[in-house]
Enzyme design. Structure first.
Site, mmCIF file in Angstrom:
data_model
loop_
_atom_site.group_PDB
_atom_site.id
_atom_site.type_symbol
_atom_site.label_atom_id
_atom_site.label_comp_id
_atom_site.label_asym_id
_atom_site.label_seq_id
_atom_site.Cartn_x
_atom_site.Cartn_y
_atom_site.Cartn_z
ATOM 1 N N ASP A 125 0.865 -1.175 0.000
ATOM 2 C CA ASP A 125 0.000 0.000 0.000
ATOM 3 C C ASP A 125 0.907 1.232 0.000
ATOM 4 O O ASP A 125 2.069 1.163 0.417
ATOM 5 C CB ASP A 125 -0.883 -0.035 1.245
ATOM 6 C CG ASP A 125 -1.674 1.243 1.446
ATOM 7 O OD1 ASP A 125 -2.348 1.685 0.505
ATOM 8 O OD2 ASP A 125 -1.600 1.820 2.555
ATOM 9 N N ASP A 148 -0.097 5.117 0.798
ATOM 10 C CA ASP A 148 -0.285 6.135 1.835
ATOM 11 C C ASP A 148 -0.269 5.526 3.233
ATOM 12 O O ASP A 148 -1.002 4.577 3.518
ATOM 13 C CB ASP A 148 -1.614 6.872 1.623
ATOM 14 C CG ASP A 148 -1.630 7.669 0.325
ATOM 15 O OD1 ASP A 148 -0.560 7.791 -0.300
ATOM 16 O OD2 ASP A 148 -2.701 8.159 -0.062
#
Length: 272
Positions: A7, A9
């Protein structure tokens, strides 16, 4: 083939990638001061309480409305011009090291993000990942954002896109890894044999502990390791000069307090 899915952020980056480029968008006239204040407030909430489905839905709606009419080519140009200064100071050194470790082990590196392709793809290129899965906007006939999405790489859709890539590329998901901070990425973590919760929010942390998943802590150091931007660079990141934005990062706590004070004053004035 094995893979490692990251991922973006609050996993690879310590904050929202959209907020990282907000100053550049502001200088180009795409954002106003009011938008920066709203974004800062959202970022404080995001860091403190995480990104639940309802909160993300509100932010998504707001961002789509805000960016409607922006020229995609101009956004790509701004992101490319300020890439290093924007992301190097907020990139977790542990994430860079893990990417290098998985690459050395022969695994395919995949960045999976709800951020738009115009942000995620240049960041992925700087991190030297193999594949980027990101959200894709619908453009109008002028090449500007229409305020609608063709693909939203978020929640269960992330897991679906990962499985689609695995079928296409022959990736063994049971022997693959995934890293994320948010409960919204639970389907993504469940899709692989080696899920890792990174700086998890409360709900994800609880599930990770119950299921015996690895829980990792990434810290943003005052002088983080720079990100290797050259595709021909060696596996370990090469030193680069400290960007000016890193000095601004050291003032981040004071900025957060200032923004909080401004928003509190605005709220009381509105009540009055």
């Amino acid at each position: 083939m094995e893979a490692a899915f990251f991922d973006l952020d609050k996993t690879v980056l310590a904050q929202s990638s959209m907020m990282a480029f907000a100053p550049a968008f502001f200088r180009a006239g795409l954002l106003r001061r009011r938008n920066l204040l709203q974004g800062a407030a959202t970022q404080l909430v995001y860091v403190r309480w995480g990104a639940g489905p309802h909160r993300v839905a509100r932010v998504q709606k707001s961002v789509l409305s805000l960016t409607c009419g922006w020229d995609q080519a101009e956004v790509r140009r701004l992101v490319g011009a300020g890439l290093g200064d924007a992301i190097d100071p907020i990139t977790h050194a542990e994430a860079v090291a893990l990417i290098a470790e998985h690459r050395a082990a022969g695994r395919r590196i995949v960045l999976v993000s709800a951020a738009p392709e115009e942000l995620a793809e240049p960041i992925g290129a700087r991190l030297r990942v193999d594949t980027v899965i990101a959200s894709r906007a619908v453009l109008d006939e002028r090449g500007c954002y229409s305020g609608r999405l063709e693909r939203y790489a978020y929640g269960p859709a992330k897991a679906d896109l990962i499985r689609e890539l695995a079928r296409r590329e022959g990736i063994d998901l049971d022997r693959s890894w995934a890293y994320s901070d948010s409960i919204t990425d639970l389907p993504m973590l469940e899709a692989v044999g080696h899920p890792v919760a990174v700086n998890p929010d409360r709900r994800l942390r609880r599930i990770a502990l119950l299921r015996g998943w690895e829980v990792a802590r990434f810290e943003l150091r005052p002088d983080p390791e720079p990100v290797a931007g050259n595709p021909q660079a060696p596996t370990e990141p090469a030193p680069v000069a400290e960007p000016a934005s890193r000095r601004g990062l050291r003032r981040a706590p004071a900025l957060a307090l200032a923004v909080t004070g401004v928003l509190t004053a605005w709220w009381y004035r509105r009540r009055a």
